[in-house]
Design an enzyme around this catalytic site. Structure first.
Site, PDB file in Angstrom:
ATOM      1  N   ARG A   1      -6.907  65.919 -22.173  1.00 38.22           N
ATOM      2  CA  ARG A   1      -7.911  66.075 -23.245  1.00 38.22           C
ATOM      3  C   ARG A   1      -8.531  67.463 -23.178  1.00 38.22           C
ATOM      4  NH1 ARG A   1     -11.912  62.045 -21.815  1.00 38.22           N
ATOM      5  NH2 ARG A   1     -13.109  62.683 -23.625  1.00 38.22           N
TER       6      ARG A   1
ATOM      7  N   HIS B   1     -23.728  58.530 -14.466  1.00 40.56           N
ATOM      8  CA  HIS B   1     -22.717  59.466 -14.973  1.00 40.56           C
ATOM      9  C   HIS B   1     -23.280  60.096 -16.229  1.00 40.56           C
ATOM     10  CE1 HIS B   1     -18.472  60.737 -14.538  1.00 40.56           C
ATOM     11  NE2 HIS B   1     -18.601  61.051 -15.822  1.00 40.56           N
TER      12      HIS B   1
ATOM     13  N   LYS C   1     -13.769  55.017 -14.647  1.00 41.86           N
ATOM     14  CA  LYS C   1     -14.091  55.493 -13.286  1.00 41.86           C
ATOM     15  C   LYS C   1     -15.196  54.653 -12.668  1.00 41.86           C
ATOM     16  CE  LYS C   1     -14.760  59.961 -14.615  1.00 41.86           C
ATOM     17  NZ  LYS C   1     -14.018  60.356 -15.790  1.00 41.86           N
TER      18      LYS C   1
END
Ligand code: URA
Length: 465
Positions: free
Chosen positions: A183, A97, A202
């Site tokens: 956000r 990620h 996640k």
């Protein structure tokens, strides 16, 4: 669904009140695990109204989250929904990620490259956030591609293809689904604790054996300064390791867009071109970073003795066509129409196009990549409001990159917008983002420090925050 009432939301020693939690954070006090779980659960099930979540996020952004608060938020968000079990995949599950960048399309290369080397890649990705692009928005340029799968569909695609790229859903990390979008709209993205919890919730919900983090630094990163990037890298490695997932983080350069494109469809085409054996000089950093990250994943997934050996395996899969076949298999398994890749230029139908030429001769010395990211979003590639559709055809194609010499009048970039009226602001932003110089700029290494469990813990112990 919990009660909407603010009173007596939880059983337990004493009732919690959302407004008290917001005020405590606003005043710089530390929240305990129970208070943090209360906020994450309230985001996930809709029982805390959006204005209170927004106020709490802003208080957390300004006051910061301690290591303990970050760990508690990560775990609470991970546990806000169902979790995926990789047990039936029969192989190690590893993912990567990034902390967010411009033109960052490594996932499209990494997922198939790693999958064909024998490692499962269950990837839960995000949408455009702030000035950065979103993997899911890019994938949805492909007609029919479904990012929202049930857990059993996710498993089916993984068993068939070895990789699957999906979104958070109302049942999978629902707290991040809500807080991520909020956000984006409330200016509360650039905070290490919030970024760490968003990413790791996640990744930990996907049941990974190991994780590779690409922590961006430089003008296009959420945390631009190297020290802040290093802190974020160490924070994420230590938090993920404490939760039981083997993790490494690589600090990488986001001082210019990655590769030659930034947008939606045009980024997919650049990634597929590389997997089809094309090797334009402007895509070389994208190719190199994708292979380095895939090399680490293949190594951590037990399919190579070292990250370098993993790199070599990934490079072979890039060149022999197995990666692109796997990528198309995954797209089809998720409902996408791969025939659009037969004629990628024909599929690309922007509403308006403009060319930015060099206004003087010189080296491209600096590219303020946050400004470039906003230019891309305002061409139509990103959204102003949550839930808005994005334009698959919007984006920027760069003809020259940092360090290139350009003659006055030479093309620097082509911009694609949804409609002509949307061109002037991004053109001005892009021009303002580029600094020309008569001297060649210093080269910036693509990959900087690498954090592992040991170096991360040591770094955090010595970090002054
Ligand atoms: N990617 C995420 O998933 N979350 C962030 O906060 C930043 C990047």
């Amino acid at each position: 669904m919990r009660q909407q009432s603010d009173l007596m939301k939880e059983s337990g020693p004493a009732p919690l009140h959302t407004v008290d939690i917001i005020r405590r954070k606003r005043d710089g006090l530390a929240l305990d695990d129970r208070e943090i779980k209360f906020m994450a659960d309230g985001a996930a099930d809709g029982s805390i109204p959006v204005e209170q979540l927004a106020a709490w996020l802003m208080a957390a952004w300004i006051r910061g989250l301690s290591l303990e608060e970050t760990r508690a938020l990560t775990i609470a968000m991970r546990d806000s929904g169902e979790k995926f079990s990789t047990a039936r995949l029969g192989k190690m599950a590893v993912d990567k990620h990034s902390t967010g960048g411009v033109g960052d399309k490594t996932s499209f290369l990494i997922a198939p490259l790693t999958a064909v080397c024998g490692v499962a890649v269950p990837m839960i990705s995000g949408r455009a956030l702030g000035h950065t692009g979103g993997t899911l928005d890019k994938l949805e340029s492909i007609p029919g591609y479904r990012t929202s799968l049930s857990l059993s569909e996710f498993e089916t695609v993984l068993l068939k293809c070895g990789a699957s790229i999906v979104s958070q859903t109302p049942s999978l990390v629902p707290a991040d689904r809500v807080l991520y979008a909020l956000r984006d709209r409330t200016g509360t993205v650039e905070n290490p604790g919030l970024i760490c919890a968003s990413i790791l919730s996640k990744k930990l919900a996907a049941g990974l054996d190991a994780l590779v983090l690409d922590v961006k630094t430089g003008s296009g990163a959420f945390l631009r300064k190297r020290d802040d990037g290093e802190y974020l890298a160490a924070l994420m490695v230590a938090t993920a390791e404490a939760a039981g997932t083997r993790t490494v983080a690589l600090l990488t350069d986001m001082g210019q867009p990655l590769g030659r494109t930034a947008g939606n469809w045009i980024e997919l085409v650049e990634a597929v071109d590389l997997m089809r054996g094309l090797r334009p000089a402007e895509s070389e950093d994208l190719r190199e970073l994708s292979l380095i990250l895939a090399g680490w994943m293949i190594h951590l997934g037990g399919q190579a003795q070292t990250p370098e050996a993993g790199y070599a395996r990934a490079e072979a899969a890039l060149m022999d066509g197995t990666a692109v076949r796997n990528f198309f298999l995954m797209i089809e398994a998720q409902g996408g129409d791969v025939s659009v890749f037969d004629n990628p230029k024909g599929f690309h139908k922007p509403g308006a196009t403009a060319v930015l030429n060099a206004w003087e001769s010189g080296y491209i010395a600096e590219m303020d990549t946050t400004k470039i990211g906003w230019a891309v979003q305002r061409l139509g590639a990103g959204r102003e409001k949550a839930g808005e559709p994005v334009d698959p055809h919007a984006g920027i194609d760069f003809k020259a990159r940092r360090g290139a010499w350009v003659e006055k009048g030479q093309e620097i970039a082509t911009l694609y917008a949804t409609m002509p009226a949307m061109l002037p602001e991004p053109i001005a932003l892009l021009k303002d983002a580029i600094t020309m110089s008569s001297t060649i700029p210093n080269a910036v290494p693509l990959v900087g420090r690498i954090f592992t469990r040991e170096t991360a813990t040591h770094h955090l112990q010595n970090a002054v925050r």
